[in-house]
Design an enzyme around this catalytic site. Structure first.
Site, short mmCIF file in Angstrom:
data_model
loop_
_atom_site.label_atom_id
_atom_site.label_comp_id
_atom_site.label_asym_id
_atom_site.label_seq_id
_atom_site.Cartn_x
_atom_site.Cartn_y
_atom_site.Cartn_z
N ASP A 7 0.82 -1.22 0.00
CA ASP A 7 0.00 0.00 0.00
C ASP A 7 0.85 1.26 0.00
O ASP A 7 0.42 2.31 0.47
CB ASP A 7 -0.96 0.03 1.20
CG ASP A 7 -1.81 -1.21 1.31
OD1 ASP A 7 -2.47 -1.55 0.31
OD2 ASP A 7 -1.81 -1.85 2.38
N HIS A 11 -4.08 -1.60 -6.27
CA HIS A 11 -3.69 -0.20 -6.28
C HIS A 11 -4.57 0.57 -7.26
O HIS A 11 -5.22 0.00 -8.12
CB HIS A 11 -2.20 -0.02 -6.59
CG HIS A 11 -1.76 -0.62 -7.88
ND1 HIS A 11 -1.03 -1.78 -7.94
CD2 HIS A 11 -1.92 -0.22 -9.16
CE1 HIS A 11 -0.77 -2.07 -9.21
NE2 HIS A 11 -1.30 -1.14 -9.96
#
Length: 424
Positions: A13, A41
């Site tokens: 992340d 993502h």
């Protein structure tokens, strides 16, 4: 062939999507090396938001051909769903520019059911998986009973192996909330639809051997690596540099750059040790201002200060040639910013550039911090390094020095595609 590899340097992340999107504009080939639809993502391209999970984000570049490599695990329904979503958003030719290695493994709905059962058995020691079945799929691969993408094409072999998997898990767990014959039926349709996408990876790379710019898109991050991460609170694949080379059969001498993506602070999803985590107002502020929720699961991310011990370890394994520091703007309103510089073990040993293998020991370390002054001004959308506040530049340069001089070449200053500083 010049190869650029983009890797997560923390627990995932970090915001790998933006730098991957930017670099893919010059790439002729973009490859996913490992993982499955557990990754996630977001890319904002021409004011359209795309969420990527199994597909390489190079698909947003019209000149880029994309490969899902041999080290991945592919949930076929998710592959088609994600591809359809991209096409609905305007990437009409995406299906003509995506291919899957015939050596990649198939992640079944069966694996997701088993994932949930295995997590339930662990009780308070849950790994905190995404529940997507990634671990059980890689377990089947390692035990040599998994099903490869190429085997889908042989109906008899495919059905025999899937029924065998189902029988094995039923013997272990009892009756499952899963209908193997129903899944076999769905794959009769998928078999026909998959034909144009499945390739021999080595032959594919020979076809593109003259590709001037090949981009490898890492999933997850080094601290989730099966060998080098905070085991057992990791994913089930090799997420570092070595894993990318292995999974894609890359020539190491052709690698021109390895880009480590690091958040300006640290986050983690799921269970496991997190020494610099802030269970206080600072962690809450990082979480809310940073909008820290997972793309794949929607889970709240745990938040803490930037960790130099972790990043030195990550650098030692992945050998970054440059860094992309992301989400600098999230720190705009802090009076002071702390950086973890050392761990102190219960016996008094001080660690600065090695990382304990023992997850239980990591839960017991005390963290030494240095405090740096905040800048208390808006950096959102800044695109020139010299336009950053002096204290923001000092923060970046401190990280560079402490990581042995690896240059922070790119700095993310906001969510938009052009919210990025590129330092020459």
């Amino acid at each position: 062939m010049g190869i650029t590899i983009v890797l997560g340097s923390q627990w995932g992340d970090e915001g790998k999507g933006k730098i991957t999107d930017m670099l893919s504009q010059q790439a002729t080939l973009c490859c996913r090396a490992a993982g499955g639809h557990n990754a996630g993502h977001t890319i904002v391209h021409e004011n359209i938001t795309y969420d990527f999970h199994i597909l390489p984000s190079g698909l947003v570049s019209p000149s880029c051909v994309n490969l899902i490599g041999a080290g991945t695990v592919v949930h076929v329904p998710s592959f088609f769903k994600e591809l359809a979503s991209l096409e609905e958003k305007g990437l009409k030719d995406a299906g003509k520019r995506i291919f899957i290695s015939d050596r990649a493994h198939v992640c079944f709905d069966l694996h997701s059911v088993v994932d949930g059962l295995e997590e339930a058995k662990l009780g308070g020691r849950k790994v905190g998986t995404t529940g997507k079945g990634i671990g059980p799929c890689y377990s089947d691969k390692a035990a040599r009973r998994g099903v490869r993408i190429g085997e889908i094409m042989d109906e008899a072999v495919f059905e025999r192996k899937l029924r065998s998997l189902h029988a094995g898990y039923t013997a272990r767990f009892g009756e499952l909330e899963y209908d193997v014959e129903e899944e076999i039926g769905r794959f009769k349709d998928y078999r026909k639809r998959l034909v144009p996408y499945v390739v021999d990876q080595l032959a594919f790379f020979k076809q593109y051997k003259d590709s001037p710019n090949t981009l490898v898109e890492g999933a997850n991050a080094l601290m989730l690596d099966l060998d080098h991460g905070t085991y057992p609170y990791v994913t089930s694949s090799s997420t570092g540099l070595g894993g990318a080379v292995q999974a894609l059969s890359l020539n190491p001498t052709s690698i021109t750059s390895v880009i480590g993506v690091v958040k300006a602070y640290t986050t983690r999803v799921g269970s496991g040790p997190f020494p610099s985590e802030q269970l206080n107002e600072y962690g809450d502020k990082l979480q809310s201002v940073g909008r820290e929720f997972g793309v794949t699961t929607g889970r709240r991310r745990r938040c803490g200060w930037f960790d130099l011990v972790l990043c030195r370890y990550s650098q030692a394994i992945n050998h970054y040639t440059a860094l992309n520091l992301t989400k600098l703007d999230i720190l705009d309103d802090f009076d002071e910013i702390k950086v973890a510089v050392a761990y102190v073990l219960p016996d008094g040993t001080r660690l600065t550039d090695t990382y304990p293998a023992d997850a239980d020991l990591l839960e017991k370390v005390k963290v030494e911090y240095v405090s740096l002054p905040g800048w208390k001004s808006n950096t959102m959308g800044v695109r020139k390094y010299e336009d950053l506040p002096a204290n923001a530049r000092a923060y970046i340069e401190y990280i560079e020095r402490e990581l042995g001089g690896v240059p922070v070449k790119w700095i993310g200053t906001g969510p938009a595609r052009d919210h990025m500083i590129c330092r020459e």
